[in-house]
Design an enzyme around this catalytic site. Structure first.
Site, PDB file in Angstrom:
ATOM      1  N   GLU A   1       0.846  -1.192   0.000  1.00 61.00           N
ATOM      2  CA  GLU A   1       0.000   0.000   0.000  1.00 61.00           C
ATOM      3  C   GLU A   1       0.885   1.246   0.000  1.00 61.00           C
ATOM      4  OE1 GLU A   1      -2.846  -0.043   3.189  1.00 61.00           O
ATOM      5  OE2 GLU A   1      -3.676   1.919   2.665  1.00 61.00           O
TER       6      GLU A   1
ATOM      7  N   GLN B   1       1.603  -6.470   5.309  1.00 59.21           N
ATOM      8  CA  GLN B   1       1.920  -6.166   3.932  1.00 59.21           C
ATOM      9  C   GLN B   1       3.263  -6.825   3.593  1.00 59.21           C
ATOM     10  OE1 GLN B   1       1.135  -2.039   3.015  1.00 59.21           O
ATOM     11  NE2 GLN B   1      -0.805  -2.037   4.114  1.00 59.21           N
TER      12      GLN B   1
ATOM     13  N   ASN C   1      -6.692   1.323   2.866  1.00 65.75           N
ATOM     14  CA  ASN C   1      -7.432   2.552   3.151  1.00 65.75           C
ATOM     15  C   ASN C   1      -7.031   3.679   2.209  1.00 65.75           C
ATOM     16  OD1 ASN C   1      -8.592   1.151   5.266  1.00 65.75           O
ATOM     17  ND2 ASN C   1      -7.247   2.016   6.824  1.00 65.75           N
TER      18      ASN C   1
ATOM     19  N   ASN D   1     -12.140  -0.955  -0.995  1.00 60.73           N
ATOM     20  CA  ASN D   1     -11.466  -1.536   0.170  1.00 60.73           C
ATOM     21  C   ASN D   1     -12.263  -1.265   1.439  1.00 60.73           C
ATOM     22  OD1 ASN D   1      -8.949  -2.594   1.632  1.00 60.73           O
ATOM     23  ND2 ASN D   1      -9.205  -0.573   2.575  1.00 60.73           N
ATOM     24  N   GLU D   2     -12.523  -2.279   2.206  1.00 60.52           N
ATOM     25  CA  GLU D   2     -13.114  -2.176   3.558  1.00 60.52           C
ATOM     26  C   GLU D   2     -14.210  -1.116   3.649  1.00 60.52           C
ATOM     27  OE1 GLU D   2     -10.069  -1.815   6.603  1.00 60.52           O
ATOM     28  OE2 GLU D   2      -9.437  -3.881   6.323  1.00 60.52           O
TER      29      GLU D   2
ATOM     30  N   GLU E   1      -6.099  -9.411   3.124  1.00 66.99           N
ATOM     31  CA  GLU E   1      -5.259  -8.766   4.151  1.00 66.99           C
ATOM     32  C   GLU E   1      -5.260  -9.648   5.377  1.00 66.99           C
ATOM     33  OE1 GLU E   1      -5.760  -4.617   5.197  1.00 66.99           O
ATOM     34  OE2 GLU E   1      -6.370  -4.130   3.142  1.00 66.99           O
TER      35      GLU E   1
END
Ligand code: AHR
Length: 504
Positions: free
Chosen positions: A26, A352, A71, A171-172, A291
């Site tokens: 990310e 990550q 995020n 994402n999320e 993730e």
């Protein structure tokens, strides 16, 4: 203490999808800047990518890398990261309270993926943006020349389409912390419309809808049901995320947490089946666990930057968990769970890969090294390919908060028919007892031990660092023997063992 296991060639769970050994990078902290990208570093290649990091990633044989968030993606303009570098804008990253220079974008990331031998898995922004920007991004990345976006890509230095297959639809978006947080109905409709539109461009894309950010979310598992009711026919995967911690310093509870992971996967698998049945569909949506990792060591030190007190720094140290020996045991248990649930988990990404909750760490201008968790990930990725075996395990166990009778041994077995190999990954969760393991091998012929690697430590908090990068690492052992169809080995208290057997 003794444990017995039966491994039969015909007791199979599924063929493991190699993509369960994927990873995630990310635009966060030093993952990209001084992580993979550092022009001026002594090992940097012509693109400014660190050669030492490329070598460490290459060795992992990671099949896919998810990018650019996380995020971060929920307020990201992909256009900022293409075109001449000196014209790219610096933007405020609202997810991590930092500045983003955009020196690295999709072209640079694609070159890096080619250098390490992996595939890109890209995420579109469905937080602050929507369907139109998503389709433009996909057309820019994959579209033919002679179209607006394809020609712009060519003008930016790349005539050939990148040919990216995997696309995450946001994402999320179940998370209130997310820019553009949505209800399940809002997200489900948007995911469906976006997926339909991307499929109109290319029906063969592999599309991943957001599931829950973790299994403690109040909206879980209703979120999965509602989202899938909207987009079941249009997507291929539902994504799950989960992070593990040992804040309370209770190793037995910590190492039992993959029982919670198992329950999470089982519940979402049932939800998929429920929606499939309601839709009278033959199609099987699978899980992309894109993730997962241990994440808590850096929480306190990150507070200042996340609160905004430090302003908007560029690539500060964030989420730089220094992993302990016990985290390597936990990562091994997580990977074993994915192998055992390879019937439904088809993609998984360690979160990550570099510097940010990562198996690989770097010093700016300095060296790169492997954290403790690098090793179980490395062994699973290299030797956990083939058919997951449905092992019959008899092990003493203990009761934990998340499950009763958690077996002291956590084991996964993989029959790698292509290489005539049978591989086991084993954790002894017991704090003080050596476990004598006896595995009956049925239907494999005369097996021979070709490798046995063991990780043990007299300190659960032992860690690697730039100064001492080899404090925790696997050692070769001659623990294991095979005679008359039985594999015998000893598992030291709190240890990891990787066993490779060759088959006739
Ligand atoms: O991996 C760190 C963060 O964890 C990701 O940005 C987000 O998706 C998750 O909450």
């Amino acid at each position: 203490m003794r444990a017995t296991v039966t491994a039969h060639r015909d007791y199979r769970i599924a063929t493991i999808d190699d993509r369960i050994y994927g990873a995630f990078l990310e635009h966060l902290g030093r993952a990209i800047y001084t992580g993979i990208y550092e022009p001026g570093h002594p090992t940097a290649d012509a693109n400014g990518m660190r050669g030492d990091v490329i070598e460490l990633v290459k060795a992992l044989e990671t099949p896919v890398v998810r990018y650019p968030g996380g995020n971060f993606v929920s307020a990201y303009n992909w256009e900022d990261g293409v075109g001449p570098r000196d014209k790219r804008p610096t933007r405020l990253d609202l997810a991590w309270h930092t500045s983003e220079s955009n020196a690295v974008g999709v072209h640079e990331f694609a070159d890096w993926c080619a250098a390490v031998g992996t595939q890109m898995m890209l995420a579109v922004n469905l937080g602050s943006r929507g369907l139109d920007e998503a389709r433009n991004f996909v057309e820019y990345v994959n579209g033919p020349l002679g179209s607006y976006w394809g020609d712009l890509r060519k003008a930016n230095g790349r005539a050939e389409p990148f040919g990216v297959k995997h696309w995450c639809l946001g994402n999320e978006l179940d998370g209130p912390w997310q820019v553009g947080h949505k209800t399940a109905d809002e997200y489900g409709r948007l995911a469906n419309e976006t997926a339909k539109t991307l499929r109109a461009f290319d029906p063969s894309l592999q599309l991943i809808a957001c599931g829950s950010s973790n299994s403690d979310m109040a909206t879980y598992p209703e979120w999965e049901r509602v989202v899938l009711e909207h987009c079941y026919d249009a997507v291929d995967y539902i994504s799950l995320h989960m992070y593990f911690n040992n804040r309370e310093k209770n190793t037995a509870e910590f190492l039992a947490l993959n029982a919670k992971l198992d329950a999470y996967i089982a519940t979402v698998a049932s939800t998929i089946d429920f929606v499939r049945t309601r839709k009278r569909s033959k199609k099987r949506v699978a899980i992309s666990f894109d993730e997962w990792n241990v994440w808590y060591h850096s929480n306190a030190q990150d507070k200042e930057i996340l609160s905004g007190a430090a302003g908007w720094p560029h690539a500060p140290a964030l989420l730089e968990d220094i992993y302990h020996f016990e985290d390597a045991l936990q990562v091994a248990c997580i990977l074993n769970t994915f192998i055992r649930r390879s019937d439904v988990v088809k993609i998984a990404c360690i979160a990550q890969l570099v510097n940010v909750i990562a198996p690989i760490m770097t010093e700016p201008k300095g060296q790169a090294w492997r954290q403790t968790i690098y090793y179980p990930y490395y062994f699973a990725s290299l030797f956990g390919r083939g058919v997951a075996l449905n092992l019959v395990v008899h092990s003493p166990g203990y009761d934990s908060r998340v499950a009763d009778n958690v077996p002291y041994i956590d084991i996964a077995g993989v029959h790698d028919e292509a290489h005539g190999a049978l591989n086991f990954f084993i954790v002894n969760r017991h704090a003080s007892e050596t476990i004598e393991l006896d595995v009956s091998l049925l239907g494999f012929g005369a097996a021979r031990v070709v490798d046995c690697k063991v990780m043990t430590s007299d300190r659960l908090d032992a860690a690697n660092s730039a100064k001492a990068p080899m404090t925790v690492m696997p050692k070769k052992s001659d623990n294991a023997t095979v005679a008359e169809g039985r594999l015998k080995t000893k598992l030291a208290p709190h240890s990891y063992q990787m066993l490779r057997l060759s088959l006739p």
